[in-house]
Motif scaffolding. Structure first.
Motif, mmCIF file in Angstrom:
data_model
loop_
_atom_site.group_PDB
_atom_site.id
_atom_site.type_symbol
_atom_site.label_atom_id
_atom_site.label_comp_id
_atom_site.label_asym_id
_atom_site.label_seq_id
_atom_site.Cartn_x
_atom_site.Cartn_y
_atom_site.Cartn_z
ATOM 1 N N THR A 71 0.324 -1.171 0.151
ATOM 2 C CA THR A 71 0.025 -0.061 -0.116
ATOM 3 C C THR A 71 0.796 1.056 0.072
ATOM 4 O O THR A 71 0.346 2.579 0.041
ATOM 5 C CB THR A 71 -0.939 -0.379 1.393
ATOM 6 O OG1 THR A 71 -0.513 0.109 2.597
ATOM 7 C CG2 THR A 71 -2.018 -0.697 1.473
ATOM 8 N N GLY A 72 2.433 0.806 0.238
ATOM 9 C CA GLY A 72 3.201 1.909 0.289
ATOM 10 C C GLY A 72 4.389 1.866 0.619
ATOM 11 O O GLY A 72 4.695 1.275 0.795
ATOM 12 N N LEU A 73 5.109 2.487 0.798
ATOM 13 C CA LEU A 73 6.987 2.849 1.388
ATOM 14 C C LEU A 73 6.800 2.518 3.075
ATOM 15 O O LEU A 73 8.036 2.100 3.299
ATOM 16 C CB LEU A 73 7.983 2.859 0.555
ATOM 17 C CG LEU A 73 7.631 3.242 -0.934
ATOM 18 C CD1 LEU A 73 8.719 4.796 -1.100
ATOM 19 C CD2 LEU A 73 7.750 1.753 -1.181
ATOM 20 N N ILE A 81 1.030 -5.502 3.270
ATOM 21 C CA ILE A 81 1.418 -6.535 2.118
ATOM 22 C C ILE A 81 -0.414 -6.698 1.305
ATOM 23 O O ILE A 81 -1.369 -6.813 1.792
ATOM 24 C CB ILE A 81 2.169 -7.744 1.738
ATOM 25 C CG1 ILE A 81 3.458 -7.360 2.573
ATOM 26 C CG2 ILE A 81 1.637 -8.092 0.639
ATOM 27 C CD1 ILE A 81 4.380 -8.015 2.686
ATOM 28 N N ILE A 82 -0.564 -6.325 -0.056
ATOM 29 C CA ILE A 82 -1.569 -6.784 -1.086
ATOM 30 C C ILE A 82 -1.681 -7.092 -1.790
ATOM 31 O O ILE A 82 -2.569 -8.212 -1.948
ATOM 32 C CB ILE A 82 -2.255 -5.640 -1.734
ATOM 33 C CG1 ILE A 82 -0.367 -4.910 -2.343
ATOM 34 C CG2 ILE A 82 -2.807 -4.520 -0.581
ATOM 35 C CD1 ILE A 82 -1.736 -3.350 -2.950
ATOM 36 N N GLY A 93 -3.604 2.415 -1.739
ATOM 37 C CA GLY A 93 -2.329 3.106 -2.388
ATOM 38 C C GLY A 93 -2.416 3.187 -2.908
ATOM 39 O O GLY A 93 -3.629 3.461 -4.430
ATOM 40 N N PRO A 94 -1.324 3.364 -4.001
ATOM 41 C CA PRO A 94 -0.741 3.768 -5.816
ATOM 42 C C PRO A 94 -1.661 2.858 -6.345
ATOM 43 O O PRO A 94 -1.265 1.613 -7.433
ATOM 44 C CB PRO A 94 -0.019 4.327 -5.812
ATOM 45 C CG PRO A 94 1.028 3.087 -4.391
ATOM 46 C CD PRO A 94 -0.173 2.684 -3.789
ATOM 47 N N VAL A 95 -2.668 2.690 -6.490
ATOM 48 C CA VAL A 95 -3.739 1.263 -7.439
ATOM 49 C C VAL A 95 -3.412 1.441 -9.126
ATOM 50 O O VAL A 95 -3.138 0.860 -9.331
ATOM 51 C CB VAL A 95 -5.882 1.734 -7.656
ATOM 52 C CG1 VAL A 95 -5.902 0.708 -8.605
ATOM 53 C CG2 VAL A 95 -5.290 1.778 -6.254
ATOM 54 N N TRP A 96 -2.929 2.871 -8.808
ATOM 55 C CA TRP A 96 -2.538 3.019 -10.865
ATOM 56 C C TRP A 96 -1.451 3.217 -10.843
ATOM 57 O O TRP A 96 -0.823 2.418 -11.885
ATOM 58 C CB TRP A 96 -2.495 4.848 -10.996
ATOM 59 C CG TRP A 96 -1.692 6.061 -9.807
ATOM 60 C CD1 TRP A 96 0.025 5.832 -9.706
ATOM 61 C CD2 TRP A 96 -1.744 5.795 -8.254
ATOM 62 N NE1 TRP A 96 0.770 6.478 -8.634
ATOM 63 C CE2 TRP A 96 -0.248 7.054 -7.605
ATOM 64 C CE3 TRP A 96 -2.883 6.161 -7.631
ATOM 65 C CZ2 TRP A 96 -0.750 6.909 -6.572
ATOM 66 C CZ3 TRP A 96 -3.085 7.062 -6.508
ATOM 67 C CH2 TRP A 96 -1.845 6.984 -6.256
ATOM 68 N N THR A 143 -7.163 -2.555 -6.333
ATOM 69 C CA THR A 143 -8.437 -2.102 -5.793
ATOM 70 C C THR A 143 -9.131 -2.616 -4.672
ATOM 71 O O THR A 143 -8.689 -3.704 -4.190
ATOM 72 C CB THR A 143 -10.494 -1.839 -7.502
ATOM 73 O OG1 THR A 143 -9.786 -2.812 -7.265
ATOM 74 C CG2 THR A 143 -9.448 -0.994 -8.456
ATOM 75 N N ASN A 144 -9.974 -1.662 -4.080
ATOM 76 C CA ASN A 144 -10.751 -2.259 -2.793
ATOM 77 C C ASN A 144 -11.830 -3.483 -3.739
ATOM 78 O O ASN A 144 -11.876 -4.697 -2.379
ATOM 79 C CB ASN A 144 -11.610 -1.450 -2.525
ATOM 80 C CG ASN A 144 -10.909 -0.505 -1.249
ATOM 81 O OD1 ASN A 144 -10.096 -0.506 -0.679
ATOM 82 N ND2 ASN A 144 -11.144 0.794 -1.137
ATOM 83 N N ASP A 145 -12.200 -3.477 -4.285
ATOM 84 C CA ASP A 145 -13.108 -4.574 -5.068
ATOM 85 C C ASP A 145 -12.301 -5.902 -5.225
ATOM 86 O O ASP A 145 -12.571 -6.749 -4.850
ATOM 87 C CB ASP A 145 -13.462 -4.297 -6.372
ATOM 88 C CG ASP A 145 -14.625 -2.864 -6.546
ATOM 89 O OD1 ASP A 145 -15.423 -2.746 -5.054
ATOM 90 O OD2 ASP A 145 -15.114 -2.492 -7.003
#
Length: 330
Positions: free
Chosen positions: A31-33, A39-40, A68-71, A76-78
């Motif tokens: 999700t970030g640093l 972890i996702i 976090g940065p989905v791009w 995504t959440n879904d």
């Protein structure tokens, strides 16, 4: 198909006896640093002693917070809502890592993220050593334009299909690691192995996060302490950093103030690059890293007094990608 640009593989009798017996090539998307990021997704390619693929594994992980940065990672959440929580995959993940050297591109980051997830789950990751492929490419003196995974992949003719997808990034790294390992063995190059120790403290305190989306719990880490002491820098101090030039192994680097990447991670990166991490600032300090050069911290004040060069975190990250080796014989 992997294009082999290495020297001939060493024979069974010539294979370095000190090399590990197996590897776990890992990539995690997060999700970030920061230290409270999660972890996702995670992927592991298990390799034998000579870098041949044995099997691979991949999982999504519900971070119980904004992804976090989905791009960048596309999760995504879904996509993550029905994924397992980390404790649900911890046992299988551990089985993939057990008894092997963790291999990753910028391995200290992946290890820190994994270690924190296991600490949250009140478990311990069975990893005792890690190997960073950035450090290995430097040891092999590969003619890379930079130390991005895509550059390492291109050097060995490995085709990336889905950048920032954990499974494909792990596959790419596994395919690039094998010829790197063979080249190291053929040249009797010492592998850049580093010790991994688990976190000894971790505590969670529920707190809202800015931008948190519905359906995810709140999470915040309140503190942790790694159970290890950094070794002394083996290189002499070559002096101060000069703007526009490269950092050089042995330079003394100090940090001040908040950083977007956790301080311990930045310091570990500096140590792995051959720099000396200083806990205080003196006339011998080569460089101060701070995102707030106008603050009144003691290190910033001393840097002004001593004329110590100052750079921000982003600039330091770029400098770390190309650190000049220490002088031969030093």
């Amino acid at each position: 198909m992997l294009e082999d640009r290495t020297t001939a593989a060493p024979s069974a009798t010539a294979w370095p006896t000190a090399y590990p017996q197996g590897y776990a090539v890992v990539d995690v998307e997060t999700t970030g640093l920061a230290r409270d990021d999660r972890i996702i997704s995670a992927a592991v390619y298990r390799l034998d002693a000579r870098g041949e693929v044995e099997d691979h594994w991949y999982t999504l992980v519900n971070p119980q917070r904004d992804p976090g940065p989905v791009w960048i990672h596309g999760l995504t959440n879904d996509v993550l809502r029905d994924a397992p929580l980390f404790p649900d995959v911890a046992e299988e993940f551990a089985a993939r890592l057990d008894g092997r050297v963790l291999v990753a591109h910028n391995a200290v980051f992946d290890w820190q993220m994994i270690a924190r997830e296991y600490a949250r789950a009140r478990r311990e990751a069975p990893v005792r050593q890690r190997l960073c492929t950035i450090a290995l490419s430097k040891a092999l003196d590969l003619p890379l334009p930079n130390h991005k995974l895509e550059s390492l992949a291109a050097h060995f003719g490995v085709v990336q299909q889905r950048a920032h997808h954990a499974l494909d990034d792990a596959r790419v790294l596994a395919e690039a690691f094998r010829p790197s390992l063979l080249a190291a063995a053929a040249g009797d190059v010492r592998l850049p192995l580093h010790e991994c120790r688990p976190l000894t403290e971790w505590s969670d305190r529920p707190a809202p996060r800015i931008g948190q989306q519905a359906g995810y719990g709140s999470y915040r880490a309140t503190g942790w302490r790694p159970a290890r002491k950094r070794p002394a820098c083996p290189h002499p101090n070559p002096g101060r950093y000069v703007e526009g030039k490269r950092l050089k192994q042995g330079m003394r680097v100090a940090f001040s103030g908040d950083t977007s990447v956790e301080r311990d991670l930045l310091e570990d990166r500096a140590v792995e690059a051959g720099l000396h991490v200083a806990t205080s600032l003196s006339r011998l300090t080569s460089l101060l890293v701070t995102n707030d050069p106008d603050s009144g911290t003691s290190k910033v004040v001393k840097a002004r007094q001593f004329g110590t060069p100052v750079v921000d975190e982003a600039a330091f990250g770029q400098l770390l990608a190309d650190v000049e080796p220490a002088d031969a014989g030093s």
